[in-house]
Structure formats: C-alpha cells, structure tokens
Scaffold this active site. Structure first.
Site, PDB file in Angstrom:
ATOM      1  N   CYS A  99       2.382  -0.060   2.593  1.00  0.00           N
ATOM      2  CA  CYS A  99       3.658  -0.450   1.993  1.00  0.00           C
ATOM      3  C   CYS A  99       4.724   0.554   2.411  1.00  0.00           C
ATOM      4  O   CYS A  99       4.527   1.764   2.261  1.00  0.00           O
ATOM      5  CB  CYS A  99       3.518  -0.489   0.475  1.00  0.00           C
ATOM      6  N   CYS A 148       3.516  -5.682  -3.353  1.00  0.00           N
ATOM      7  CA  CYS A 148       2.703  -4.479  -3.490  1.00  0.00           C
ATOM      8  C   CYS A 148       2.319  -4.274  -4.959  1.00  0.00           C
ATOM      9  O   CYS A 148       3.168  -4.363  -5.848  1.00  0.00           O
ATOM     10  CB  CYS A 148       3.495  -3.279  -2.985  1.00  0.00           C
ATOM     11  N   CYS A 151       4.170  -0.747  -6.338  1.00  0.00           N
ATOM     12  CA  CYS A 151       5.619  -0.594  -6.501  1.00  0.00           C
ATOM     13  C   CYS A 151       6.351  -1.917  -6.642  1.00  0.00           C
ATOM     14  O   CYS A 151       7.551  -1.917  -6.898  1.00  0.00           O
ATOM     15  CB  CYS A 151       6.197   0.209  -5.349  1.00  0.00           C
ATOM     16  N   CYS A 171       1.517 -13.838   5.877  1.00  0.00           N
ATOM     17  CA  CYS A 171       2.704 -13.829   6.735  1.00  0.00           C
ATOM     18  C   CYS A 171       3.644 -12.757   6.180  1.00  0.00           C
ATOM     19  O   CYS A 171       4.298 -12.954   5.152  1.00  0.00           O
ATOM     20  CB  CYS A 171       3.348 -15.210   6.696  1.00  0.00           C
TER      21      CYS A 171
END
Ligand code: FE
Length: 184
Positions: A99, A148, A151, A171
C-alpha cells in the site's frame, strides 16, 4: 474510522441559541486507531506471520503530507487512474507490491498477469486479511471495491473474470501501490 477521531465544536448565539458556525477540528495524525491483524510478507510475497497493529488514521491534511497529488487522488479520493498510464501496468519485475499509504503488503509479482485492460492485475492478495472488499455503486455500476485493511486507502476493484485457478482479477491502480523488488 477517521470520522471517529474528528471533533466538531459548535458555537451558538447567546440570546437566540441559533448555531452561528461550526469549527471542525481534525488531528493531523492519529496512531491509536482500532487494532487490525495484518499479514507480514517477505520480499517474495510469502506470508511470514501476522501482526496486530493500530489502523493508520490521518485526515486529508495529514495524507497530503505523505502522498504525492496523484497518489492522494487515487488512494484517498478513489479516483481511477487512466488506463495504460500507471507505472506498474506493463511491469513484471519480481517483488512485492505494498500500500502506497501505509506499507501493508498486498500483492506479489508471482500473481501478476497481463489482463490487457491497462491496469495492473493480480490473481490474488498475498493475504485476505490485508484488504477489505465492499460494494461500490458509483458511476451506475455494481462493482466490488478493494481497500487497504490498515489505512482504508482505495486500491481498485476485484472481478470474477480472472485466469484460473482463482478466477479473480484484482484490477488495481498503480498510484495506490509501492513496489519493492526481491532483496530490495
Ligand atoms: Fe494502507
């Protein structure tokens, strides 16, 4: 989660008790978000264990301090990058994708493939715990958005038209990812 850390101060007229304005107080960074269990990975994308960590919570000002404008627009505003424009679309170096906002391990290069859609595509997450999937009804479409787990940053969408054995196509926007090569 972010909203839980925001405070709103209301000031009212002393005689008529009509609110005159509201001052919104937002912390730049909070490190005490509710705990979340995240899988840890090595540079090959292999899970090495799990760790309980606080969710990463920042307001927009805080995120703008650590993300570039394109990264912010995609990760925090959910803006999809233009097809074939992302740095990881035509990119097949061995390593791991994390991330861009908090560093949580998300995808391995071993699961990356060319979907010919113009966006980086993966067969699976490195660990299901590291991302959340929710329904997204924007643009008149019915899609499953991927974010994520630590976060809350927007990553992309997942579809069921991927290759075997998973049949999944994650994607993902390049602007939501940070790549590190094997041994890097
Ligand atoms: Fe994150």
């Amino acid at each position: 989660m972010i909203r839980a850390c925001l405070a709103t101060i209301s000031l009212s007229c002393a005689t008529c008790n009509i609110p005159t304005f509201k001052l919104r107080v937002e912390p730049l960074f909070e490190s005490y978000g509710a705990p979340v269990v995240i899988a840890e990975c090595d540079s090959n994308g292999r899970v090495t264990g799990t760790r309980t960590v606080p969710r990463t919570v920042r307001n927009d000002t805080g995120w703008r301090q650590v993300l570039s404008p394109p990264n912010f627009q995609t990760a925090r505003r959910g803006v999809t990058e233009v097809a074939y424009s992302g740095r990881y679309d035509d990119f097949y170096v061995p390593g791991i994708y994390r991330c861009v906002a908090c560093g949580t391990a998300l995808f391995s290069s071993r699961d990356k493939y060319d979907s010919e859609t113009g966006w980086p595509s993966f067969r699976r997450l490195v660990a299901a715990t590291n991302a959340n999937v929710t329904w997204d009804y924007t643009w008149g479409l019915r899609r499953r958005a991927v974010s994520c787990a630590r976060c809350g940053s927007h990553l992309g969408h997942v579809f069921n038209d991927g290759p075997p054995p998973t049949r999944r196509r994650y994607c993902i926007n390049s602007a939501s990812l940070a790549f590190s090569s094997v041994g890097g």
